[in-house]
Each structure stands twice: as structure tokens, then as C-alpha cells.
Design a protein around this motif. Structure first.
Motif, PDB file in Angstrom:
ATOM      1  N   PHE A 200      38.153  42.793  48.836  1.00 52.99           N
ATOM      2  CA  PHE A 200      39.244  42.636  47.878  1.00 52.99           C
ATOM      3  C   PHE A 200      39.036  43.550  46.679  1.00 52.99           C
ATOM      4  O   PHE A 200      37.900  43.869  46.316  1.00 52.99           O
ATOM      5  N   MET A 201      40.147  43.934  46.068  1.00 52.69           N
ATOM      6  CA  MET A 201      40.133  44.698  44.822  1.00 52.69           C
ATOM      7  C   MET A 201      40.880  43.891  43.769  1.00 52.69           C
ATOM      8  O   MET A 201      41.713  43.045  44.107  1.00 52.69           O
ATOM      9  N   VAL A 202      40.569  44.154  42.509  1.00 54.34           N
ATOM     10  CA  VAL A 202      41.274  43.482  41.417  1.00 54.34           C
ATOM     11  C   VAL A 202      42.775  43.710  41.611  1.00 54.34           C
ATOM     12  O   VAL A 202      43.217  44.826  41.876  1.00 54.34           O
ATOM     13  N   GLY A 203      43.541  42.619  41.522  1.00 54.09           N
ATOM     14  CA  GLY A 203      44.985  42.699  41.695  1.00 54.09           C
ATOM     15  C   GLY A 203      45.463  42.348  43.089  1.00 54.09           C
ATOM     16  O   GLY A 203      46.654  42.180  43.312  1.00 54.09           O
ATOM     17  N   ASP A 204      44.539  42.210  44.053  1.00 53.56           N
ATOM     18  CA  ASP A 204      44.924  41.752  45.390  1.00 53.56           C
ATOM     19  C   ASP A 204      45.207  40.253  45.365  1.00 53.56           C
ATOM     20  O   ASP A 204      44.781  39.548  44.445  1.00 53.56           O
ATOM     21  N   ILE A 205      45.872  39.769  46.391  1.00 51.16           N
ATOM     22  CA  ILE A 205      46.043  38.322  46.559  1.00 51.16           C
ATOM     23  C   ILE A 205      44.791  37.821  47.268  1.00 51.16           C
ATOM     24  O   ILE A 205      44.563  38.120  48.434  1.00 51.16           O
ATOM     25  N   ARG A 206      43.971  37.098  46.539  1.00 48.51           N
ATOM     26  CA  ARG A 206      42.731  36.556  47.098  1.00 48.51           C
ATOM     27  C   ARG A 206      43.034  35.425  48.078  1.00 48.51           C
ATOM     28  O   ARG A 206      42.348  35.210  49.047  1.00 48.51           O
ATOM     29  N   GLY A 207      44.095  34.694  47.812  1.00 43.91           N
ATOM     30  CA  GLY A 207      44.485  33.560  48.633  1.00 43.91           C
ATOM     31  C   GLY A 207      45.538  32.768  47.881  1.00 43.91           C
ATOM     32  O   GLY A 207      46.270  33.331  47.071  1.00 43.91           O
ATOM     33  N   ALA A 208      45.560  31.463  48.140  1.00 47.92           N
ATOM     34  CA  ALA A 208      46.553  30.624  47.469  1.00 47.92           C
ATOM     35  C   ALA A 208      46.078  29.178  47.439  1.00 47.92           C
ATOM     36  O   ALA A 208      45.353  28.732  48.328  1.00 47.92           O
TER      37      ALA A 208
END
Length: 193
Positions: free
Chosen positions: A177-185
Motif C-alpha cells: 500500500f501507498m499513502v492515499g490508497d484504500i487500505r480497507g473498510a
């Protein structure tokens, strides 16, 4: 006769809710307001555990604490509220958090909405669905990847952290993951009838 009209109206309204929820604003129902409040509580409690652990023992301790505390935090809030509360992702760290079909569809829509420029901090979706003979209110709120997340979820993770992740989560998929990605919910649901 009035009962029949109410049922038709209810079914019609429930059919429209998903269409309205695809817009940038969710129809603000009492369930949505409650779900938002529960997400905030869960997120704040978990963030506190992670930040405190990072300060006192670094990322290894934070991984251990997340592994031990996330479930109990969710369970405590669930027991006090009557909601099922969880986290999920397209790339899960813990297999127990794998998305069901509804969550998978919502997460995929979140990715499309992100690509279209929608703000992750306010990205959410709600829908009332029929499951068997019950109506269930389902709600999801995107979790943006922040700087702190990259330490254990990024693309360049130290060997010590990778070793610890593999010991706690043998089938981990939650890296890159990169900063600004959707990590999850955050994913919440509650039976409403």
C-alpha cells in the motif's frame, strides 16, 4: 389494505436506497448516523492502541497489540450497540476478515470512486438488504492508508516487521500500500426487522 400499501412503500423505498447511496452523499438515516458513530469509536480506540504501542515499543509491539486488541475492541462495541462490526479489505492481513460478496462489491466500487477523485475520508456506502426473511442494514466506510500504516502495510517493509507479520498472519496479503490508497473498510451490519 393499509398494511399492504405500507409494505409496497417500504419495498420501493428499500429499492431506492442503494441508488441514492451511490451518490457522494448517503441518505442520512438514523442507522447511518449510528454506524458513523460506531466507526468513529472503533477507529479511535484502535488508533489509540496502535499509536501508544508504536511509542512504547515500536512497530513490532504495535503489530502484536493490533493482533490482540482489534477483535476485542470490535466485540465490545458490537455487544454494547447490537451491530456486527468488522474490518475488511481487498487485501486482508487476517483471513478471518475476508470480504463477503456484498463487501467485495462495495470495496470494488470504492476503488472506482477513488479513481474518479472522491475523497477517501468521507467515502461510505449503505444499503438495506434482504437476507432470508430479515432486513439487514449494511454500512461500509473506507479506511485511507496513512503514513503510519506504511510501516507495516507498505511496499518496503523491514525484515523484522515482515517476520513478525508472517508469524501472526501466515497468509498476509496486506502489503504494497501507498499513502492515499484504500487500505480497507469498516463494515457494519444490523438486523432491522
Amino acid at each position: 389494505m393499509k398494511l399492504m400499501r405500507f409494505k409496497v412503500l417500504l419495498v420501493s423505498t428499500l429499492s431506492i436506497i442503494p441508488l441514492l447511496a451511490n451518490t457522494s452523499e448517503i441518505v442520512t438515516s438514523p442507522e447511518t448516523l449510528e454506524a458513523r458513530s460506531l466507526v468513529k469509536a472503533f477507529g479511535n480506540n484502535l488508533k489509540h492502541v496502535l499509536k501508544t504501542s508504536m511509542k512504547s515499543g515500536g512497530p513490532i509491539k504495535a503489530l502484536e497489540q493490533c493482533n490482540m486488541q482489534a477483535g476485542p475492541i470490535a466485540q465490545e462495541i458490537a455487544l454494547s450497540s447490537g451491530w456486527d462490526i468488522a474490518r475488511t479489505s481487498l487485501k486482508v492481513r487476517n483471513e478471518k476478515n475476508s470480504p463477503d460478496e456484498w463487501e467485495m462489491t462495495t470495496l470494488t466500487q470504492f476503488e472506482k470512486r477513488k479513481a474518479a477523485g472522491e475523497n477517501l475520508k468521507t467515502m461510505e456506502y449503505a444499503e438495506t438488504v434482504k437476507e432470508g426473511d430479515k432486513l439487514v442494514y449494511r454500512y461500509m466506510k473506507a479506511i485511507p492508508t496513512a503514513g503510519l500504516c506504511i510501516t507495516c502495510h507498505g511496499g518496503d517493509i523491514s525484515q523484522d516487521i515482515t517476520k513478525k507479520v508472517k508469524s501472526l498472519y501466515p497468509n498476509d496479503q496486506a502489503t504494497g500500500f501507498m499513502v492515499g490508497d484504500i487500505r480497507g473498510a469498516f463494515s457494519l451490519q444490523k438486523i432491522i426487522n
